[in-house]
Design a protein around this motif. Structure first.
Motif, PDB file in Angstrom:
ATOM      1  N   ALA A  46      48.669  64.239  44.261  1.00 58.74           N
ATOM      2  CA  ALA A  46      47.499  63.656  43.605  1.00 58.74           C
ATOM      3  C   ALA A  46      47.855  62.266  43.111  1.00 58.74           C
ATOM      4  N   GLY A  47      47.016  61.315  43.415  1.00 58.50           N
ATOM      5  CA  GLY A  47      47.287  59.935  43.049  1.00 58.50           C
ATOM      6  C   GLY A  47      46.540  59.519  41.803  1.00 58.50           C
ATOM      7  N   ARG A  48      45.936  58.345  41.895  1.00 57.35           N
ATOM      8  CA  ARG A  48      45.251  57.803  40.735  1.00 57.35           C
ATOM      9  C   ARG A  48      43.930  57.199  41.156  1.00 57.35           C
ATOM     10  N   VAL A  49      43.077  57.028  40.171  1.00 52.88           N
ATOM     11  CA  VAL A  49      41.800  56.363  40.343  1.00 52.88           C
ATOM     12  C   VAL A  49      41.872  55.084  39.533  1.00 52.88           C
ATOM     13  N   CYS A  50      41.462  53.972  40.119  1.00 49.94           N
ATOM     14  CA  CYS A  50      41.452  52.691  39.412  1.00 49.94           C
ATOM     15  C   CYS A  50      40.022  52.324  39.061  1.00 49.94           C
ATOM     16  N   LEU A  51      39.803  51.971  37.810  1.00 53.64           N
ATOM     17  CA  LEU A  51      38.472  51.594  37.343  1.00 53.64           C
ATOM     18  C   LEU A  51      38.483  50.211  36.729  1.00 53.64           C
ATOM     19  N   ALA A  52      37.467  49.444  37.029  1.00 54.24           N
ATOM     20  CA  ALA A  52      37.275  48.157  36.377  1.00 54.24           C
ATOM     21  C   ALA A  52      36.595  48.398  35.041  1.00 54.24           C
ATOM     22  N   ILE A  53      37.093  47.741  34.002  1.00 58.00           N
ATOM     23  CA  ILE A  53      36.513  47.898  32.670  1.00 58.00           C
ATOM     24  C   ILE A  53      36.316  46.520  32.046  1.00 58.00           C
ATOM     25  N   LEU A  54      35.505  46.497  31.002  1.00 56.26           N
ATOM     26  CA  LEU A  54      35.233  45.248  30.291  1.00 56.26           C
ATOM     27  C   LEU A  54      36.070  45.108  29.036  1.00 56.26           C
ATOM     28  N   ASP A  77      30.700  56.277  31.531  1.00 56.03           N
ATOM     29  CA  ASP A  77      31.800  56.021  30.612  1.00 56.03           C
ATOM     30  C   ASP A  77      31.436  54.815  29.747  1.00 56.03           C
ATOM     31  N   SER A  78      32.329  54.416  28.893  1.00 55.78           N
ATOM     32  CA  SER A  78      32.051  53.328  27.952  1.00 55.78           C
ATOM     33  C   SER A  78      31.830  51.993  28.644  1.00 55.78           C
ATOM     34  N   GLU A  79      32.227  51.886  29.908  1.00 55.31           N
ATOM     35  CA  GLU A  79      32.149  50.626  30.646  1.00 55.31           C
ATOM     36  C   GLU A  79      31.062  50.607  31.702  1.00 55.31           C
ATOM     37  N   GLY A  80      30.281  51.675  31.780  1.00 56.49           N
ATOM     38  CA  GLY A  80      29.192  51.726  32.750  1.00 56.49           C
ATOM     39  C   GLY A  80      29.546  52.356  34.079  1.00 56.49           C
ATOM     40  N   ASN A  81      30.738  52.961  34.198  1.00 56.09           N
ATOM     41  CA  ASN A  81      31.127  53.663  35.414  1.00 56.09           C
ATOM     42  C   ASN A  81      30.559  55.078  35.376  1.00 56.09           C
ATOM     43  N   THR A  82      30.059  55.549  36.505  1.00 56.64           N
ATOM     44  CA  THR A  82      29.478  56.884  36.595  1.00 56.64           C
ATOM     45  C   THR A  82      30.555  57.934  36.810  1.00 56.64           C
ATOM     46  N   LEU A  83      30.495  58.993  36.015  1.00 58.59           N
ATOM     47  CA  LEU A  83      31.378  60.150  36.175  1.00 58.59           C
ATOM     48  C   LEU A  83      30.493  61.359  36.444  1.00 58.59           C
ATOM     49  N   THR A 128      35.214  44.106  42.978  1.00 58.83           N
ATOM     50  CA  THR A 128      34.277  44.934  42.232  1.00 58.83           C
ATOM     51  C   THR A 128      34.198  44.457  40.791  1.00 58.83           C
ATOM     52  N   ASN A 129      33.177  44.861  40.122  1.00 61.34           N
ATOM     53  CA  ASN A 129      32.978  44.549  38.708  1.00 61.34           C
ATOM     54  C   ASN A 129      32.791  45.848  37.943  1.00 61.34           C
ATOM     55  N   PRO A 130      33.045  45.835  36.631  1.00 58.95           N
ATOM     56  CA  PRO A 130      32.835  47.058  35.845  1.00 58.95           C
ATOM     57  C   PRO A 130      31.417  47.591  36.035  1.00 58.95           C
ATOM     58  N   GLY A 131      31.323  48.905  36.216  1.00 53.20           N
ATOM     59  CA  GLY A 131      30.033  49.550  36.386  1.00 53.20           C
ATOM     60  C   GLY A 131      29.469  49.457  37.786  1.00 53.20           C
ATOM     61  N   SER A 132      30.164  48.787  38.698  1.00 54.63           N
ATOM     62  CA  SER A 132      29.625  48.623  40.051  1.00 54.63           C
ATOM     63  C   SER A 132      30.466  49.343  41.104  1.00 54.63           C
ATOM     64  N   PHE A 190      41.679  48.832  34.542  1.00 55.13           N
ATOM     65  CA  PHE A 190      42.010  47.420  34.726  1.00 55.13           C
ATOM     66  C   PHE A 190      40.911  46.570  34.130  1.00 55.13           C
ATOM     67  N   LYS A 191      41.295  45.518  33.445  1.00 57.76           N
ATOM     68  CA  LYS A 191      40.304  44.538  33.036  1.00 57.76           C
ATOM     69  C   LYS A 191      39.591  44.073  34.291  1.00 57.76           C
ATOM     70  N   GLY A 192      38.291  43.920  34.196  1.00 61.68           N
ATOM     71  CA  GLY A 192      37.476  43.594  35.357  1.00 61.68           C
ATOM     72  C   GLY A 192      37.980  42.457  36.210  1.00 61.68           C
ATOM     73  N   GLU A 193      38.443  41.388  35.566  1.00 62.19           N
ATOM     74  CA  GLU A 193      38.871  40.228  36.363  1.00 62.19           C
ATOM     75  C   GLU A 193      40.117  40.525  37.184  1.00 62.19           C
ATOM     76  N   PHE A 194      40.972  41.446  36.731  1.00 60.40           N
ATOM     77  CA  PHE A 194      42.178  41.788  37.480  1.00 60.40           C
ATOM     78  C   PHE A 194      41.853  42.720  38.647  1.00 60.40           C
ATOM     79  N   LEU A 195      41.104  43.792  38.376  1.00 56.13           N
ATOM     80  CA  LEU A 195      40.748  44.724  39.441  1.00 56.13           C
ATOM     81  C   LEU A 195      39.777  44.066  40.406  1.00 56.13           C
ATOM     82  N   GLY A 196      38.868  43.259  39.886  1.00 57.11           N
ATOM     83  CA  GLY A 196      37.885  42.596  40.737  1.00 57.11           C
ATOM     84  C   GLY A 196      38.519  41.745  41.810  1.00 57.11           C
ATOM     85  N   LYS A 197      39.616  41.080  41.484  1.00 56.46           N
ATOM     86  CA  LYS A 197      40.305  40.243  42.471  1.00 56.46           C
ATOM     87  C   LYS A 197      40.879  41.098  43.594  1.00 56.46           C
TER      88      LYS A 197
END
Length: 159
Positions: free
Chosen positions: A23-31, A132-138, A85-89, A74-81
């Motif tokens: 089992a690996g990991r899930v990466c999420l963009a957050i604000l 979640d607190s950043e707009g990501n759907t769970l 993607t952007n947080p919540g998208s 990840f802070k959005g600007e780091f994961l987005g690069k």
């Protein structure tokens, strides 16, 4: 890895039992790192494994549930690069499986979590969706006994 279509199901059952992968990991963009860590740790009960610094932090790692799934925030600007993607998208959906979905959703409501979809029924069991607190759907699922049986049969047939 083997793939089998579970009888009466619209989803493929994938068995990794004989695979070298774990089992690996899930990466999420957050604000906001503090807000996101608090949500996953304090609301969902994940264990904080590491957090680098403050709200300008690039990464936090949390682990939860019996499967030990890891979520990297990840802070959005780091994961987005890296992921464009952007947080919540995020186009993917994180699914958390529970054995008592009604109780879990009521607990989340009491903690003021936004419920996108109340508990409903579909072909494989009960389902609800939250933000979640950043707009990501769970998605929270409680798999039906029939679906669990079909998974077990498909996995044993692949051995």
């Amino acid at each position: 890895r083997s793939r089998r279509k579970a009888r009466g199901s619209h989803m493929d059952v994938v068995s990794w039992e004989h695979s070298p992968f774990i089992a690996g990991r899930v990466c999420l963009a957050i604000l906001n790192m503090s807000r996101a860590v608090n949500f996953y740790r304090d609301v969902l009960g994940f264990k904080l494994l590491r957090n680098r610094g403050d709200d300008n932090t690039a990464l936090a790692e949390l682990q939860g549930g019996p499967s030990g799934i890891r979520i990297w925030l990840f802070k959005g600007e780091f994961l987005g690069k890296a992921c464009q993607t952007n947080p919540g998208s995020m186009p993917s959906l994180i699914v958390l499986v529970d054995t008592d979905i009604e109780t879990r959703v009521n607990e989340l409501k009491a903690k003021k979590v936004r419920i996108l979809q109340e508990v409903g029924q579909d072909a494989i069991g009960k389902v609800a969706q939250i933000l979640d607190s950043e707009g990501n759907t769970l998605e929270i699922r409680q798999l039906s006994d029939a679906y669990r049986t079909s998974i077990a049969r498909a996995e044993s047939a692949s051995l």
